[in-house]
Write an enzyme that holds these catalytic residues in place. Structure first.
Site, short mmCIF file in Angstrom:
data_model
loop_
_atom_site.label_atom_id
_atom_site.label_comp_id
_atom_site.label_asym_id
_atom_site.label_seq_id
_atom_site.Cartn_x
_atom_site.Cartn_y
_atom_site.Cartn_z
N CYS A 42 0.81 -1.22 0.00
CA CYS A 42 0.00 0.00 0.00
C CYS A 42 0.85 1.27 0.00
O CYS A 42 0.30 2.37 -0.05
CB CYS A 42 -0.91 0.02 1.23
SG CYS A 42 0.02 0.03 2.77
N ASP A 44 2.35 2.56 2.45
CA ASP A 44 2.36 3.27 3.73
C ASP A 44 3.74 3.11 4.38
O ASP A 44 4.45 2.12 4.14
CB ASP A 44 1.26 2.75 4.65
CG ASP A 44 -0.10 3.28 4.22
OD1 ASP A 44 -0.15 4.33 3.53
OD2 ASP A 44 -1.12 2.66 4.56
N CYS A 67 -2.53 3.09 8.12
CA CYS A 67 -3.88 2.78 8.60
C CYS A 67 -3.90 2.65 10.12
O CYS A 67 -2.87 2.81 10.79
CB CYS A 67 -4.36 1.49 7.94
SG CYS A 67 -3.42 0.06 8.48
N CYS A 110 0.30 -4.88 8.11
CA CYS A 110 0.42 -3.46 8.47
C CYS A 110 1.21 -3.29 9.77
O CYS A 110 1.88 -2.27 9.96
CB CYS A 110 -0.96 -2.84 8.64
SG CYS A 110 -2.05 -3.08 7.23
FE1 FES Z 1 -1.24 0.44 4.49
FE2 FES Z 1 -2.31 -0.79 6.62
S1 FES Z 1 -3.26 -0.38 4.72
S2 FES Z 1 -0.30 -0.04 6.35
#
Ligand code: FES
Length: 131
Positions: A42, A44, A67, A110
């Site tokens: 993702c 992140d 998230c 995550c």
């Molecule tokens: Fe990206 Fe959880 S959806 S870290």
């Protein structure tokens, strides 16, 4: 339905608490080590800082773009690592998940970002000592 009740259905109370009230969030002045890790699924990202004094991790801070599970795990990772000897500083994924009271299976990935960022921060610390 409120936003927080949606979170409460999916996550434990501890996860929700660490998301809404993250511990040790923010950058750190003059850290002993800095690490960064990304969730490739993702994009992140977590940046994690450690302060080491006399071989012990005395403080940790984080910044995260992620998230609920990512932020809560980063917050918990900074709590778990403080007080550890730097050569035993790694925090395992299972420790974070257990301390959070569990995570939905699809959110386990995550929770890895912060422990991975911590591993990078420990490596950065070691490199600075050797440099
Ligand atoms: Fe990206 Fe959880 S959806 S870290």
């Amino acid at each position: 339905m409120t936003e927080s009740s949606n979170y409460t259905r999916l996550y434990t109370r501890t996860v929700v608490d660490h998301f809404w009230n993250p511990r040790n969030m923010g950058s750190m002045d003059e850290p002993s080590g800095v690490g960064r890790a990304i969730n490739r699924a993702c994009s992140d990202v977590v940046r994690l800082f450690i302060k080491v004094e006399d071989g012990v991790i005395t403080a940790s801070q984080f910044q995260a773009q992620g998230c609920v599970a990512c932020v809560a795990a980063a917050s918990m990772t900074t709590e778990l690592v403080v007080g550890r000897p730097v050569d035993e500083g790694e925090v395992q994924k299972s420790e974070v998940i257990e301390a959070l009271g569990g995570l939905p299976e699809k959110k386990v990935e995550c929770s890895l970002i912060a422990p991975n960022a911590l591993r990078e921060a420990l490596a950065d610390y070691t490199a600075r000592q050797e440099g």
